[in-house]
Design a protein around this motif. Structure first.
Motif, PDB file in Angstrom:
ATOM      1  N   PHE A 127     -59.332  34.603  11.733  1.00 12.35           N
ATOM      2  CA  PHE A 127     -58.735  33.285  11.987  1.00 12.35           C
ATOM      3  C   PHE A 127     -58.535  32.598  10.645  1.00 12.35           C
ATOM      4  N   HIS A 129     -55.906  28.874   3.180  1.00 11.80           N
ATOM      5  CA  HIS A 129     -56.699  27.710   2.783  1.00 11.80           C
ATOM      6  C   HIS A 129     -58.149  27.885   3.204  1.00 11.80           C
ATOM      7  N   ALA A 130     -58.378  28.516   4.347  1.00 10.54           N
ATOM      8  CA  ALA A 130     -59.737  28.741   4.864  1.00 10.54           C
ATOM      9  C   ALA A 130     -59.638  29.851   5.901  1.00 10.54           C
ATOM     10  N   PHE A 131     -60.740  30.613   6.058  1.00  8.99           N
ATOM     11  CA  PHE A 131     -60.694  31.672   7.071  1.00  8.99           C
ATOM     12  C   PHE A 131     -62.110  32.054   7.488  1.00  8.99           C
ATOM     13  N   THR A 132     -62.194  32.734   8.640  1.00  3.28           N
ATOM     14  CA  THR A 132     -63.437  33.339   9.097  1.00  3.28           C
ATOM     15  C   THR A 132     -63.072  34.602   9.868  1.00  3.28           C
ATOM     16  N   VAL A 133     -63.993  35.553   9.889  1.00  2.81           N
ATOM     17  CA  VAL A 133     -63.787  36.786  10.642  1.00  2.81           C
ATOM     18  C   VAL A 133     -64.720  36.768  11.843  1.00  2.81           C
ATOM     19  N   ILE A 144     -56.571  29.209   8.295  1.00  6.50           N
ATOM     20  CA  ILE A 144     -55.736  28.029   8.084  1.00  6.50           C
ATOM     21  C   ILE A 144     -54.813  28.393   6.929  1.00  6.50           C
TER      22      ILE A 144
END
Lengths: 389, 142
Positions: free
Chosen positions: B90, B71-75, B92
């Motif tokens: 990381f 649904h959503a992410f970041t590195v 969702i």
């Protein structure tokens, strides 16, 4: 309820300090008492200390009593520590406000202090993980940057916000900090420097993030009668609001660029103060990351939803714009010693509304706002006003 | 006395330490589970021992499908806590109508995308102080 005012303020040097936890308390306390010659430590009836991590960084709890003794304060009406992660200082100011408004105290010091750069750099970051859910979030290595990165990703996707616009928050706040001798960073920053700085958590780069900082700040808060005895220019606490949507990331609104709790906290504070967003001359908002400042413009009503990128890019949140945001340098420029931040924001608004902010003075500032988040779903807002407004 | 680090960043998962131990027992067997409130039948994430909706503290365990989408992410590349390595993805994850926070393992960070299918991939972390194995609910590309 009785009227309540800030009558004095002082801030320590913020930075990676060669100083102990207690040194920082002494430094902010002295700065506050020196700036308020009518008040001696023995006159102070209460002390509230906002501090998040002393058990880890200073191996010390029992903070309020320790700080009271360090400063020669003998509380007779109130002694407490507040811990609400990054909002701890402002939460402390609200406690002092409530005690004084209710008639339970007349003169209270609120002190925020944090010694974060201890025992080591990567442990300092590990300690910050206590601010998210240990079992379901921190166990994966989560701290604040990835949380706010999710908001930035979403703001970019939903509204076309650009990396340059995020970077301009960093440029503005580093530039403001260069005029603040207590700020962690003193050199300013160019757009290229921000855009070329190290990637922390996509899309947030180093100069779009607040650093790990040591520091302390103190304000003296008084009842109306006491305030008028102590100064001819009290700065009144006119409104306050606090709202929470949730603690864990998966409890927040599914759109991570939408922070309803901040809108509610702001609305409550505006209503109590009898002002609107358009009345605010100076705002110290919680730019722990550049995206947090942009979303604060929107939720606090400085601009419409989705328009924060152009708002900062066109200078509308800088000197000469509609509202000067973070003249102190914000958390990005000053650093973010958790418990000290909200108190240092109050100290800046106090100086601005008294016309004592020097090179950072916002012309004729009459209404000031401070905002802290302690996560994307938890917000506290204060409104301060000058005597004549 | 030399300096020592006294921080355990992982949950204590055994029955001696948490009423949610069944979650970890099933995870060790490769199953992602959560609680359903006996009072109001509400499915929770994460699992919970008290229902904030109806006030019940009685719950059943339910296995989730174990497969979801990002649904959503970041590195995160830098600034990770002591003991945690980057780059770290990381995310969702949407799974059976729930939002689950986790990390994505076994993925090339530059190739992660919103909507990407993923499945649960139990991650063994340091044993607890009594020598019991511990697992976290990580995900990997499906």
């Amino acid at each position: 309820m009785r009227k309540v005012a800030v009558v004095g303020a002082g801030v320590s040097k913020f930075g990676v300090r060669k100083a102990s936890y207690r040194d920082l308390i002494w430094e902010a306390g002295k700065a506050c008492f020196d700036a308020t010659p009518a008040v001696k430590p023995k006159d102070v009836e209460g002390l509230v200390v906002g501090s998040v991590l002393p058990e880890r960084t200073a191996f010390q709890s029992h903070i309020s009593s320790m700080a009271a003794e360090a400063l020669g304060i003998r509380p007779s009406a109130l002694s407490a520590r507040t811990e609400h992660m990054c909002a701890s200082g402002t939460v402390g100011i609200r406690y002092a406000y409530a005690f004084i408004a209710a008639g339970l105290a007349d003169l209270v010091m609120v002190l925020g202090v944090e010694k974060l750069n201890q025992p080591s750099g990567d442990e300092a970051i590990l300690n910050m993980g206590t601010g998210v859910d240990r079992e379901w979030e921190a166990a994966f290595g989560l701290t604040a940057p990835p949380c706010f990165a999710l908001a930035a990703q979403r703001h970019i996707a939903a509204y076309g916000t650009t990396e340059e616009q995020l970077a301009m928050v960093g440029v503005k706040n580093h530039t403001h900090a260069s005029k603040n001798p207590t700020a962690h960073f003193q050199k300013g920053a160019t757009l290229d420097q921000v855009l070329c700085s190290r990637m922390i958590s996509t899309p947030l780069r180093l100069f779009m993030c607040s650093p790990i900082t040591d520091g302390a700040a103190a304000v003296l808060v008084a009842s109306e009668d006491r305030a008028r005895d102590l100064t001819d220019r009290p700065v009144w606490i006119r409104g306050t609001g606090q709202a929470l949507d949730g603690f864990q990331l998966t409890s927040l609104h599914e759109d991570y660029a939408h922070w309803p709790a901040l809108e509610r906290a702001g609305r409550a504070a505006y209503r109590m103060a009898g002002v609107t967003a358009g009345d605010v001359d100076v705002a110290e908002v919680h730019d722990c990351f550049a995206i947090a400042e942009l979303i604060a413009y929107e939720e606090l009503g400085f601009c419409r939803k989705g328009e924060a990128g152009p708002f900062v890019a066109h200078g509308r949140s800088d000197y000469g714009g509609e509202v000067v945001v973070n003249p102190r340098g914000g958390l990005i420029g000053c650093g973010h010693p958790l418990g000290a931040t909200g108190v240092a924001q109050a100290a800046e608004v106090f100086a601005q509304l008294r016309g004592e902010a020097g090179a950072r003075q916002v012309p004729d500032a009459a209404v000031g706002l401070t905002h802290n988040n302690s996560g994307m779903g938890e917000h506290v807002v204060m409104i301060y006003g000058r005597e004549d407004r | 006395m030399p300096y020592f680090r006294a921080t355990d960043p992982f949950p204590l998962e055994s029955a001696d330490h948490t009423k949610l131990h069944e979650f970890y027992a099933r995870l060790a067997a490769g199953r992602l589970a959560t609680t359903r409130c006996v009072g109001c039948r509400r499915l929770a994430w994460p699992p919970r021992g008290f229902c904030g909706e109806c006030g019940s503290d009685r719950f059943d365990w339910t296995d989730l499908s174990g497969e979801g989408t990002i649904h959503a992410f970041t590195v995160q590349e830098a600034g990770l806590p002591a003991g945690f390595d980057g780059p770290r993805v990381f995310a969702i994850v949407k799974i059976d109508g729930l939002r689950v926070f986790s990390i994505l393992v076994g993925a090339e960070p530059s190739k992660v995308a919103i909507g990407q299918p993923v499945r649960v991939s139990p991650l063994r972390v340091a044993d607890d102080p009594n020598g019991n194995a511990r697992w976290l609910p990580a995900f990997c590309p499906a």
